[in-house]
Write a protein that holds these residues in place. Structure first.
Motif, PDB file in Angstrom:
ATOM      1  N   ALA A 504      30.530  54.378 -52.699  1.00 45.27           N
ATOM      2  CA  ALA A 504      30.796  54.920 -51.377  1.00 45.27           C
ATOM      3  C   ALA A 504      30.096  56.267 -51.240  1.00 45.27           C
ATOM      4  CB  ALA A 504      32.292  55.075 -51.152  1.00 45.27           C
ATOM      5  N   ALA A 505      29.536  56.545 -50.055  1.00 42.60           N
ATOM      6  CA  ALA A 505      28.788  57.777 -49.807  1.00 42.60           C
ATOM      7  C   ALA A 505      29.651  58.771 -49.046  1.00 42.60           C
ATOM      8  CB  ALA A 505      27.522  57.474 -49.023  1.00 42.60           C
ATOM      9  N   ASP A 506      29.772  59.982 -49.582  1.00 41.57           N
ATOM     10  CA  ASP A 506      30.488  61.065 -48.918  1.00 41.57           C
ATOM     11  C   ASP A 506      29.525  62.221 -48.652  1.00 41.57           C
ATOM     12  OD1 ASP A 506      32.864  59.695 -49.052  1.00 41.57           O
ATOM     13  OD2 ASP A 506      33.572  60.720 -50.862  1.00 41.57           O
ATOM     14  N   GLY A 507      29.786  62.963 -47.577  1.00 39.93           N
ATOM     15  CA  GLY A 507      29.056  64.200 -47.323  1.00 39.93           C
ATOM     16  C   GLY A 507      27.642  64.011 -46.844  1.00 39.93           C
ATOM     17  N   LEU A 508      27.334  62.902 -46.184  1.00 36.58           N
ATOM     18  CA  LEU A 508      25.990  62.722 -45.639  1.00 36.58           C
ATOM     19  C   LEU A 508      25.752  63.700 -44.484  1.00 36.58           C
ATOM     20  CD1 LEU A 508      25.814  58.819 -45.614  1.00 36.58           C
ATOM     21  CD2 LEU A 508      24.598  60.364 -47.149  1.00 36.58           C
ATOM     22  N   PRO A 509      24.495  64.065 -44.215  1.00 32.69           N
ATOM     23  CA  PRO A 509      24.209  64.995 -43.114  1.00 32.69           C
ATOM     24  C   PRO A 509      24.637  64.412 -41.767  1.00 32.69           C
ATOM     25  CG  PRO A 509      22.304  64.709 -44.545  1.00 32.69           C
ATOM     26  CD  PRO A 509      23.280  63.661 -44.933  1.00 32.69           C
ATOM     27  N   PRO A 510      24.857  65.262 -40.793  1.00 39.78           N
ATOM     28  CA  PRO A 510      25.196  64.764 -39.451  1.00 39.78           C
ATOM     29  C   PRO A 510      24.127  63.794 -38.943  1.00 39.78           C
ATOM     30  CG  PRO A 510      25.539  67.132 -39.578  1.00 39.78           C
ATOM     31  CD  PRO A 510      24.856  66.741 -40.850  1.00 39.78           C
ATOM     32  N   GLY A 511      24.567  62.686 -38.377  1.00 43.63           N
ATOM     33  CA  GLY A 511      23.645  61.697 -37.847  1.00 43.63           C
ATOM     34  C   GLY A 511      23.173  60.679 -38.851  1.00 43.63           C
ATOM     35  N   SER A 513      24.313  57.773 -41.678  1.00 42.76           N
ATOM     36  CA  SER A 513      25.457  56.956 -42.069  1.00 42.76           C
ATOM     37  C   SER A 513      25.024  55.896 -43.074  1.00 42.76           C
ATOM     38  CB  SER A 513      26.079  56.276 -40.841  1.00 42.76           C
ATOM     39  OG  SER A 513      25.124  55.420 -40.216  1.00 42.76           O
ATOM     40  N   ALA A 514      25.996  55.440 -43.852  1.00 41.11           N
ATOM     41  CA  ALA A 514      25.776  54.351 -44.809  1.00 41.11           C
ATOM     42  C   ALA A 514      26.112  53.038 -44.114  1.00 41.11           C
ATOM     43  CB  ALA A 514      26.641  54.557 -46.040  1.00 41.11           C
ATOM     44  N   GLU A 515      25.203  52.094 -44.203  1.00 40.28           N
ATOM     45  CA  GLU A 515      25.370  50.825 -43.522  1.00 40.28           C
ATOM     46  C   GLU A 515      25.947  49.776 -44.469  1.00 40.28           C
ATOM     47  OE1 GLU A 515      24.547  50.017 -40.025  1.00 40.28           O
ATOM     48  OE2 GLU A 515      24.956  52.175 -40.247  1.00 40.28           O
ATOM     49  N   GLY A 516      27.002  49.101 -44.008  1.00 39.91           N
ATOM     50  CA  GLY A 516      27.576  48.000 -44.766  1.00 39.91           C
ATOM     51  C   GLY A 516      28.303  48.469 -46.021  1.00 39.91           C
ATOM     52  N   GLU A 517      28.737  47.478 -46.805  1.00 40.83           N
ATOM     53  CA  GLU A 517      29.402  47.777 -48.070  1.00 40.83           C
ATOM     54  C   GLU A 517      28.367  47.902 -49.179  1.00 40.83           C
ATOM     55  OE1 GLU A 517      33.865  46.043 -48.200  1.00 40.83           O
ATOM     56  OE2 GLU A 517      32.294  44.570 -48.546  1.00 40.83           O
ATOM     57  N   TRP A 518      28.516  48.951 -49.981  1.00 40.06           N
ATOM     58  CA  TRP A 518      27.617  49.167 -51.109  1.00 40.06           C
ATOM     59  C   TRP A 518      28.310  48.622 -52.364  1.00 40.06           C
ATOM     60  CZ3 TRP A 518      25.238  54.763 -50.698  1.00 40.06           C
ATOM     61  CH2 TRP A 518      24.485  54.858 -49.520  1.00 40.06           C
ATOM     62  N   ASP A 526      21.454  45.893 -59.765  1.00 41.61           N
ATOM     63  CA  ASP A 526      20.757  46.668 -58.743  1.00 41.61           C
ATOM     64  C   ASP A 526      21.436  46.517 -57.394  1.00 41.61           C
ATOM     65  OD1 ASP A 526      19.076  43.964 -59.256  1.00 41.61           O
ATOM     66  OD2 ASP A 526      19.068  44.444 -57.117  1.00 41.61           O
ATOM     67  N   LEU A 527      21.170  47.503 -56.532  1.00 43.86           N
ATOM     68  CA  LEU A 527      21.728  47.535 -55.191  1.00 43.86           C
ATOM     69  C   LEU A 527      20.704  48.139 -54.250  1.00 43.86           C
ATOM     70  CD1 LEU A 527      24.092  47.570 -53.066  1.00 43.86           C
ATOM     71  CD2 LEU A 527      24.645  49.858 -53.950  1.00 43.86           C
ATOM     72  N   LYS A 528      20.500  47.522 -53.097  1.00 41.50           N
ATOM     73  CA  LYS A 528      19.686  48.084 -52.034  1.00 41.50           C
ATOM     74  C   LYS A 528      20.634  48.698 -51.000  1.00 41.50           C
ATOM     75  CE  LYS A 528      15.730  46.640 -53.686  1.00 41.50           C
ATOM     76  NZ  LYS A 528      14.729  47.565 -54.233  1.00 41.50           N
TER      77      LYS A 528
END
Length: 533
Positions: A504-511, A513-518, A526-528
């Motif tokens: 899970a991604a936290d603290g991304l810059p404004p605007g 976002s992380a798409e879908g489930e990682w 591996d993961l794209k």
């Protein structure tokens, strides 16, 4: 615009390499720590800027100093990032002219040699707080075209000067100890320094160039007043290094530095540190066990004779039981104390004995030893159960030794299980799975003929792998404004861990976002991961 973000996780191993060790939970949260840079851009196919160097490359705590920031493919919208919030950076102007190397130029067979990239320099001001610890500080730049790799400068608490240029005369150095920063700015350039010591005894010189990011391999020489060569060092392996020579009070010595191939460029920065006293290369044991009193063998140049020979001194050391990462030992010599940092460890940190075969504890063992003409190979054995996994590290260069190591593992039947030479420079590493229960053997060897010198030292580290994993992600990602980008995340599974991993991604810059489930499925590596702006 460009935003500075980063990835951090539990139990980080290496931030700068974007490599992380995480706890084995099913969900891993990723948060911002200003290491992984994202660039928001509408431009595709353009060159990202390059961070090259800082000159002078060494600054001191409690100072504000004007420097030149060497950059490549600079544009007016470049943004600057220093990876230490304590350090202040103020840009004082735009990039200057391109610094084309002056003559001479190669002719004949070397005339077709590829030219290095041509930098421009940006005037800047660095402010270093008084409590800044000694060490490297990294920086980067970014613009609409992308993000640079990291560059670095060094913070020093010692006496520092900068070279003054003269075509014909060497620069006279002040009283020792002192460090001088300079650069080899053109082909065939040789920088020379004159030194007149105040007392008899060894003088040691250390080169810092590769560690500053300079792409040259130094050749150090010391001559006396008559022109006789007293000592030399060639950095053929690209690891910096140094030398020690015996000096007499009142005599004049000439120190010269050039690239081994006589190359030169404005980015060929260096720092020469010159001090009275011998130079310690390594120790046996290579690390100190916390809370233990140990008779340590110090190995270095001039420890007994004061000359350039590699020699040994022994001194009893009481290592602290606290959580400090290292102990700086004051080694007592005939020419005064020499500070020697020794890393601390919770392992037993054994010394290799006289037996040709030595037993290791499979739960975690470390042993430091020496190879030589009388012992060209050392065997270590350990017991393993079927299915157990082990990591085995064989280090020499990493601890200051001179060996080019080879690591071999044999199974209970005496057959080869795995072999490694030079997994990390000239050091070796293996991940081994015991296919059957029994006694396994580690063989420590050298890839080259042994000289019998005291610094042919190694450290073997055996560790049973915990059920765990490591994630790797790129340091730089280009995210077009209004678009998306795939981030390649790979996993190295350790100790038999085969479960699903959710990131899970936290603290991304404004605007952003992380798409879908990682998610990294069970058994996959591996993961794209998709980021969208």
């Amino acid at each position: 615009m460009a935003s500075a973000t980063g990835i951090g996780v539990q139990r980080m191993l290496s931030i700068s390499g974007a490599e992380y060790r995480m706890t084995c939970s099913s969900v891993v949260r990723v948060f911002v720590v200003a290491v992984w840079l994202l660039s928001l851009s509408q431009v595709r196919g353009q060159l990202a800027p390059g961070a090259g160097y800082v000159f002078p490359p060494v600054v001191q705590p409690g100072t504000t100093v004007n420097v030149q920031m060497g950059v490549f493919d600079w544009t007016p919208d470049v943004q600057w990032f220093v990876h230490d919030a304590r350090v202040g950076l103020r840009i004082l102007g735009s990039a200057g002219d391109f610094h084309v190397p002056p003559p001479p130029y190669w002719k004949g067979p070397r005339g077709g040699t590829n030219a290095p990239p041509i930098p421009r320099e940006v005037p800047a001001e660095l402010t270093i707080p008084a409590d800044q610890p000694e060490g490297f500080v990294s920086w980067q730049i970014a613009n609409a075209n992308g993000v640079s790799k990291t560059a670095r400068f060094f913070v020093s608490r010692g006496a520092e000067i900068v070279e003054t240029r003269s075509r014909d005369l060497p620069q006279v150095l002040p009283a020792l100890p002192v460090s001088v920063s300079g650069r080899l700015s053109r082909l065939t350039e040789v920088d020379r320094y004159a030194l007149t010591p105040e007392r008899d005894g060894p003088i040691s010189i250390s080169l810092m160039a590769r560690r500053l990011g300079a792409d040259f391999r130094g050749m150090l020489q010391v001559h006396d007043e008559s022109g006789q060569l007293l000592a030399d060092f060639a950095d053929t392996e690209g690891v910096d290094g140094g030398l020690t020579f015996a000096a007499s009070a009142g005599r004049r010595y000439l120190i010269s530095l050039n690239d081994v191939d006589f190359r030169g460029d404005r980015a060929y920065l260096y720092r020469l540190s010159i001090q009275s006293g011998p130079r310690v290369l390594c120790t046996i044991p290579a690390r100190g066990r916390r809370g233990a009193a140990v008779d340590v063998e110090f190995i270095g140049q001039g420890l007994q004779s004061g000359g350039s020979a590699v020699e040994v001194l022994r001194q009893s050391v009481q290592f602290p039981a606290d959580t400090a990462s290292e102990l700086v030992v004051q080694l007592q010599t005939a020419w005064g104390n020499v500070p020697v940092p020794i890393p601390l460890s919770d392992l037993a940190e054994q010394r290799c004995g006289d037996d040709a075969v030595q037993a290791l504890e499979a739960n975690g063992a470390s042993v430091t030893g020496r190879l030589g003409p009388q012992r060209e190979e050392q065997r270590f054995v350990f017991e393993a159960l079927a299915g157990e996994r082990f990591t085995i590290d064989l280090q020499s260069a990493a601890i200051g030794g001179a060996l080019d190591t080879v690591l071999v593992v044999e199974g209970p039947d005496g057959k080869l299980v795995a072999e490694n030479d030079d997994s990390a420079g000239t050091d070796s590493r293996l991940d081994v799975t015991a296919t059957t229960a029994g006694r396994y053997t580690c063989l420590v060897r050298a890839a080259e003929s042994l000289t019998g010198q005291a610094d042919d030292v190694y450290r073997l580290l055996l560790q049973r792998q915990a059920v765990d994993f490591q994630l790797q992600a790129p340091q730089q990602v280009l995210l077009p404004s209004g678009g998306q980008v795939e981030v390649a995340i790979t996993v190295q599974r350790l100790g038999g861990f085969d479960g699903e991993i959710t990131v899970a991604a936290d603290g991304l810059p404004p605007g952003v976002s992380a798409e879908g489930e990682w998610k990294i499925p069970q058994g996959k590596n591996d993961l794209k991961a998709v980021l969208k702006s």
